[in-house]
Design an enzyme around this catalytic site. Structure first.
Site, PDB file in Angstrom:
ATOM      1  N   GLU A 268       0.830  -1.210   0.000  1.00 26.21           N
ATOM      2  CA  GLU A 268       0.000   0.000   0.000  1.00 26.21           C
ATOM      3  C   GLU A 268       0.859   1.252   0.000  1.00 26.21           C
ATOM      4  OE1 GLU A 268      -2.358  -1.540   3.407  1.00 26.21           O
ATOM      5  OE2 GLU A 268      -0.926  -0.367   4.554  1.00 26.21           O
ATOM      6  N   GLY A 270       1.986   5.041  -0.806  1.00 26.45           N
ATOM      7  CA  GLY A 270       1.431   6.361  -1.089  1.00 26.45           C
ATOM      8  C   GLY A 270       2.520   7.191  -1.747  1.00 26.45           C
ATOM      9  N   ARG A 307       4.892  19.810   5.446  1.00 24.77           N
ATOM     10  CA  ARG A 307       5.948  18.823   5.709  1.00 24.77           C
ATOM     11  C   ARG A 307       7.263  19.425   6.222  1.00 24.77           C
ATOM     12  NH1 ARG A 307       8.058  15.791   2.639  1.00 24.77           N
ATOM     13  NH2 ARG A 307       7.964  13.873   3.815  1.00 24.77           N
ATOM     14  N   TYR A 311       7.699  17.757   9.761  1.00 26.55           N
ATOM     15  CA  TYR A 311       8.637  16.621   9.752  1.00 26.55           C
ATOM     16  C   TYR A 311      10.076  17.053   9.503  1.00 26.55           C
ATOM     17  CZ  TYR A 311       4.233  14.144   8.647  1.00 26.55           C
ATOM     18  OH  TYR A 311       2.954  13.657   8.629  1.00 26.55           O
ATOM     19  N   CYS A 337       1.399  33.897   9.654  1.00 32.25           N
ATOM     20  CA  CYS A 337       1.907  34.587  10.840  1.00 32.25           C
ATOM     21  C   CYS A 337       2.329  33.580  11.892  1.00 32.25           C
ATOM     22  CB  CYS A 337       0.871  35.567  11.355  1.00 32.25           C
ATOM     23  SG  CYS A 337       0.778  36.955  10.236  1.00 32.25           S
TER      24      CYS A 337
HETATM   25  C1  LIG Z   1       0.133   6.180   5.333  1.00 26.90           C
HETATM   26  C2  LIG Z   1      -0.022   4.745   5.115  1.00 26.90           C
HETATM   27  C3  LIG Z   1       0.580   4.130   4.016  1.00 26.90           C
HETATM   28  C4  LIG Z   1       1.412   4.886   3.000  1.00 26.90           C
HETATM   29  O1  LIG Z   1       2.668   5.273   3.452  1.00 26.90           O
HETATM   30  P1  LIG Z   1       3.688   5.974   2.442  1.00 26.90           P
HETATM   31  O2  LIG Z   1       4.875   6.276   3.242  1.00 26.90           O
HETATM   32  O3  LIG Z   1       3.033   7.190   1.886  1.00 26.90           O
HETATM   33  O4  LIG Z   1       3.951   5.005   1.344  1.00 26.90           O
HETATM   34  C5  LIG Z   1       0.355   2.779   3.844  1.00 26.90           C
HETATM   35  N1  LIG Z   1      -0.390   2.066   4.704  1.00 26.90           N
HETATM   36  C6  LIG Z   1      -0.984   2.628   5.785  1.00 26.90           C
HETATM   37  C7  LIG Z   1      -1.815   1.794   6.680  1.00 26.90           C
HETATM   38  C8  LIG Z   1      -0.810   3.972   6.021  1.00 26.90           C
HETATM   39  O5  LIG Z   1      -1.393   4.523   7.100  1.00 26.90           O
END
Ligand SMILES: *Cc1c(COP(=O)(O)O)cnc(C)c1O
Length: 410
Positions: A268, A270, A307, A311, A337
């Site tokens: 998964e 992102g 970010r 972070y 601000c």
């Molecule tokens: C945020 C998240 C991801 C994605 O993480 P990335 O660092 O963006 O690849 C995958 N799985 C779960 C459960 C998440 O909360």
């Protein structure tokens, strides 16, 4: 984005002209880059039945969801609202995994009604789930393998005191609940956090999951989460996807043989899919010199890209209005601000007021974390798809700031 003859472009479209056409600040995404990342990941695990579930919290625009669907992606959602967005974008319920944390049982029931795969990460919810659904609704269990990983404490989710997942040391308790309520566990999951550097972390996590998997005899898939690292600055080490792919695939194939059944391998990602595809364009409002610093103040702030502040993330910044001028040192700041430094002491081609600056690697956790802080409008989003720029989210207007506010008589 590519630099050709001193001008930056995406799929041949001049980037500065996009800032003129759509205004600033604006997020611009390159569909071709999302596709090449998707294809690279798909190609890295040749011997296994791979499912890529795009973690849509990184960039939830519905056109991006449709785009990823067209490439063959499935979806990972962390809220029931994301599930609804995914369904609206055309994903089938079977393609959607719902991975919530600390949500109410009511929300989980809503997701069950929408027909998506539920991923549970605490024992009390598992008990409530079993009590209500028994074996009528299949479920995935999110384990915490206690692997310390992730580029930053705030994005590391696998450590011992993380709020995510059920501890691997509670496996006996999980099994007790599963057998008491006759729960149909079809998947195991881990997600140890963002920015994992090396293949060894994945492999260690995998071994832990394989070990746990032996206790469940009706599995259909194992989900290895995400955490693939992308380069934010030149020279950054990134996850070697091909290495992870080769090593994990062979370990997985071996495991499936001992398990006695061919399982699906899920991921998964992102950030890996969308981060590098995005660039955030802002206009320089002021150039301001103090005794020690030259500031470039732009028409955006931590309200649009949080970010760097949240972070300490590094986003490369380039002056796309002047690509060959003398380099000078600037601290690039926003208009909020509050201290909102995007980049400290950066070497940029001389910046004049009005110049357009581009923040690279802004596709993931950029717009999706944007807010209206300081009553500022959220930016527009543009997708360059098949050589053409499409507006995929309108810039907000003042009406959006007032929407849902209730004025009482005072
Ligand atoms: C945020 C998240 C991801 C994605 O993480 P990335 O660092 O963006 O690849 C995958 N799985 C779960 C459960 C998440 O909360």
């Amino acid at each position: 984005m590519e630099l050709v003859n001193g001008r930056y472009n995406i799929q041949g479209i001049d980037l500065e002209s996009l800032a003129e056409e759509f205004g600033t600040p604006v997020y611009v995404y390159d569909a071709a880059k999302i596709k090449s990342q998707f294809d690279r990941l798909s190609g890295a695990f040749p011997q296994v039945d791979l499912r890529i579930k795009y973690a849509c919290k990184s960039l939830t625009n519905i056109s991006i969801l449709k785009l990823l669907k067209s490439y063959g992606s499935e979806l990972d959602c962390v809220s029931v609202q994301e599930v609804k967005l995914g369904l609206k974008a055309g994903f089938s319920p079977e393609q959607i995994l719902y991975t919530p944390n600390c949500v109410s049982f009511e929300e989980i029931q809503q997701a069950v009604e929408l027909g998506v795969m539920i991923n549970l990460d605490n024992i009390s919810l598992l008990e409530q789930f079993g009590n209500k659904y028994h074996n009528t609704v299949p479920v995935c269990i999110r384990l915490n393998p206690h692997i310390m990983a992730g580029g930053n404490k705030k994005i590391s989710t696998g450590h011992a005191d993380s709020k995510f997942g059920i501890s691997i040391y509670q496996i006996a308790h999980i099994l007790k609940v599963v057998s008491t309520y006759n729960i149909d566990v079809v998947g195991l999951h881990m997600h140890t956090g963002s920015d994992i550097l090396d293949a060894e972390v994945f492999l260690r996590g995998a071994e832990i999951l394989f070990d746990a998997a032996k206790n469940f005899d009706a599995l259909r898939f194992i989900d290895f989460g995400s955490g693939f690292k992308v380069a934010y600055k030149e020279g950054d080490i990134t996850t070697d996807i091909e290495e992870v792919g080769a090593k994990l695939s062979s370990a997985f194939v071996q495991f499936c043989e001992t398990y006695g059944k061919k399982l699906e391998m899920w991921f998964e990602p992102g950030k890996f899919l969308v981060s590098e595809a995005g660039v955030f364009l802002v206009r320089t409002n002021v150039v301001k010199t103090t005794p020690a610093t030259v500031f470039a103040g732009v028409d955006s702030g931590l309200n649009h890209l949080i970010r760097p502040m949240m972070y300490d993330a590094y986003h490369e910044i380039v002056n796309i209005s002047n690509t060959s001028g003398t380099k000078r040192v600037y601290t690039v700041v926003g208009y909020i601000c509050e201290t909102d430094t995007f980049g400290l002491d950066r070497k940029l081609s001389e910046v004049k007021e009005g110049d357009i600056l581009a923040f690279k690697n802004a596709g993931a956790y950029g717009f999706s974390m944007a807010s209206n802080y300081n009553s500022r409008l959220r930016p527009a989003e543009v997708l360059v798809y098949n050589g053409k720029a499409h507006l995929i989210r309108q810039r907000e207007t003042f009406d959006d700031i007032l929407r849902n506010q209730v004025e009482i008589d005072i």
